[in-house]
Structure formats: structure tokens, C-alpha cells
Scaffold this active site. Sequence first.
Site, PDB file in Angstrom:
ATOM      1  N   TYR A   1      -9.741  15.478  -2.245  1.00 24.87           N
ATOM      2  CA  TYR A   1      -9.543  14.036  -2.398  1.00 24.87           C
ATOM      3  C   TYR A   1      -8.761  13.793  -3.688  1.00 24.87           C
ATOM      4  O   TYR A   1      -8.861  14.587  -4.636  1.00 24.87           O
ATOM      5  CB  TYR A   1     -10.873  13.304  -2.420  1.00 24.87           C
TER       6      TYR A   1
ATOM      7  N   ASP B   1     -18.217   4.250   5.724  1.00 27.62           N
ATOM      8  CA  ASP B   1     -17.392   5.431   5.467  1.00 27.62           C
ATOM      9  C   ASP B   1     -15.939   5.054   5.696  1.00 27.62           C
ATOM     10  O   ASP B   1     -15.324   5.432   6.688  1.00 27.62           O
ATOM     11  CB  ASP B   1     -17.841   6.554   6.407  1.00 27.62           C
ATOM     12  N   SER B   2     -15.375   4.326   4.748  1.00 31.81           N
ATOM     13  CA  SER B   2     -14.051   3.743   4.925  1.00 31.81           C
ATOM     14  C   SER B   2     -12.985   4.557   4.233  1.00 31.81           C
ATOM     15  O   SER B   2     -13.267   5.415   3.388  1.00 31.81           O
ATOM     16  CB  SER B   2     -14.030   2.321   4.362  1.00 31.81           C
TER      17      SER B   2
ATOM     18  N   TYR C   1     -18.901  15.381   0.109  1.00 32.33           N
ATOM     19  CA  TYR C   1     -18.849  13.929   0.331  1.00 32.33           C
ATOM     20  C   TYR C   1     -19.857  13.490   1.382  1.00 32.33           C
ATOM     21  O   TYR C   1     -20.581  12.498   1.199  1.00 32.33           O
ATOM     22  CB  TYR C   1     -17.428  13.545   0.736  1.00 32.33           C
TER      23      TYR C   1
ATOM     24  N   GLU D   1     -17.399   2.564  15.435  1.00 32.60           N
ATOM     25  CA  GLU D   1     -16.107   3.223  15.186  1.00 32.60           C
ATOM     26  C   GLU D   1     -15.077   2.648  16.147  1.00 32.60           C
ATOM     27  O   GLU D   1     -15.286   2.661  17.358  1.00 32.60           O
ATOM     28  CB  GLU D   1     -16.251   4.728  15.381  1.00 32.60           C
TER      29      GLU D   1
END
EC number: 2.5.1.16
Length: 356
Positions: free
Chosen positions: A273, A203-204, A107, A153
Amino acid sequence: MQARSLVHAYTLITKRRVSRVTRLCLKMANVDSKPAPGTADQMINAGWYTELSPMWPGQGLSLKIKEVLHRAKSDFQDVCVFESESMGTVLLLDGVIQCTDRDEFSYQEMIAHVPMCSLERPATKVLVVGGGDGGVLRELARYPELQEIHMAEIDRMVPEVSKQFFPDMAVGFSDPRVTLHICDGIKFVEDSPADSYDLIIVDSSDPVGPAEVLFEKPFFEALHRAVRPGGIVCTQAESLWLHLDIIRALAAMCSEVFQGGSVSYASCSIPTYPSGQIGMLVCAKARPAQGPGGADGEAAEGAGPLDPRVPRQQEPGPIAKLGVGELRYYSHEVHRAAFALPVFARKALAGSLTFQ
């Protein structure tokens, strides 16, 4: 990866209307109210962790736990790290897997290198929204031409935990070009000058709880404003097997925002995932009007929108000074293949994507 971060205060989120994307999520999950973030305690039983969520009803990935290494509650979420028998060290945020030692690279490499290599000219300034584990930073550090790498962040605990338990990912924080901003990422993007970045990577996590606002139109309008003409916004975009309605709604919304540009879906395989697959929307802002030879310096390929299916930059190499080795997932061949959709997905997303 998929770090739950960069959102407005919880009090704001609870007052917001339920977004179209979230309503689709609830309909798919057959629940009557907005799903709430969970905790590791809810999903650990008799030495096993099972990932359960209304985002993937009726199923759950299970990992056998060797040892729980860290438990804490930050100002924003439940944080847990454990050592598993099969996937190495695992990071959970609100009870949901964010990364594991064994498969994180797939990823991280794809969400960084697909957009970076799609750009017509090398990026010099990049923003990462979320991604507090540092894996995306590690991948961006492979590009010597980058001058500035910013990360917004909201939860300072995530980088701290990653540095302690995931040093191979957190090594990206050691790059002197990186500036870490502990702040609300949405406000950071909204406050950025127009056309500031060559690339913005979001990048949620899933559209549940605090990350819901990262899937809504006002945020994407702010992203579009902050990225330069011909630049790219790349965001986590869920699983074809579980969230096709969400992907279709998200892609249609992005097509409205990125008018004159392009919206494409790229896929990668990652065992831990949900469904073993996750994708990203690659949204290219319309090229500048000047075209070839203009003041912007674009090496434009024509009048049409940027096609991210074409890798234009060289594959990045290792970083000896940071101890980062060769790529393990991304290549130009994988880049091109990532945009090839299975028939069922291509039919379902017809009209929502620019080239597929």
C-alpha cells in the site's frame, strides 16, 4: 480489501459537488480537476507494473510481472490479476493494488479484529461494506458467537475473481452465516433499520472516482444510524505519510457524527500500500443511557465513550473446517500499539481524535 464498491451510479457521482475530503486530496496532489480512476494498461510497461496516482504524486511502487492472469472490465471498474515475482498474485482495480498474496493478511486482520475485539460484548451481527475479495469475511468467520455476517458489494465480478485467483481469502464466502448482497452499499446502509449491527466495517478504496461518496458526511450519518449504541463503525482511513489532511478532515467530520462516542485512528504496516502504511478510523457510537445492568446488557466501563485502544474480547483462533490457520499479524499487543501515533501525526490530528 479496499474494494472499489458500494456506490451510487456513476451518473450520480458526476453530478455531486466535490467533497471537502476530495478537495483536500486535489490540493495535496496539485491537480486542477477531480482525479479519475485508471486502468492496468496505463501502469504496465515492459513487464513491470508501477502504481501511479494523484493520491501519491511523484512516487510509485513497482512490481515485476511474471504473468497476467486475468483482464476484464466490469460494470464499474477495470479488473486485472497478475502473478508477480515478489508478492505472489496481485489484484488491481482501476489500476490500483487492492491485495497481494504475500501481505494481504495484515490489513484484513487489523480492520476486522481491532473493532471486533474493542466491543464490550461479543458481536452477533456484522455488516461489511465493500471488501468483495472476501478477506474480511475470512477474519470474521473466526468468531463462533457471530450469528449473521452481511456483505454489501456492488460489483459481482470482484467476489468471482477472488474465488478464482485468491481462494485463501475468498474462503470466507463459504461460511454459512455469510449473506452476500450484490447491491449499492450506501442504499443498503440507508435502508437498514436503526441500531441493526454491532459492527459495520467499510472496506473502501481511496476517495477517487466512485469511492468518493464513501468519505462524505451523509454516508457516515447513515452508518451511525445503522449501528447499535455502543457499537463500532470501522473504515479504511488512508496513510499518515501521504494523506494527513484527509485523515484530519475525515476524523473531524466523524467527531460531528459520533457525538457522545469516540473517534480513533489505528495503523498497520502493509508493504504494497502507498508508503507501506495504512490506517483505519474506529468510530464508537455513544453507549446506551441505561449503563451497567440496563436492558441493553452493556458491561459499560463508565459514563465516558468507548475506548477502542483496549482489547476486550479474546484473540480469535483458526478455523479448521475452512482451512484458516492462526493469526499472522493481529494480537492484543499489536492492537494496543496500533493506536500509538508518531509525534508529527499526533500533533497534526490534535483535536480531531478522542483519545490520541
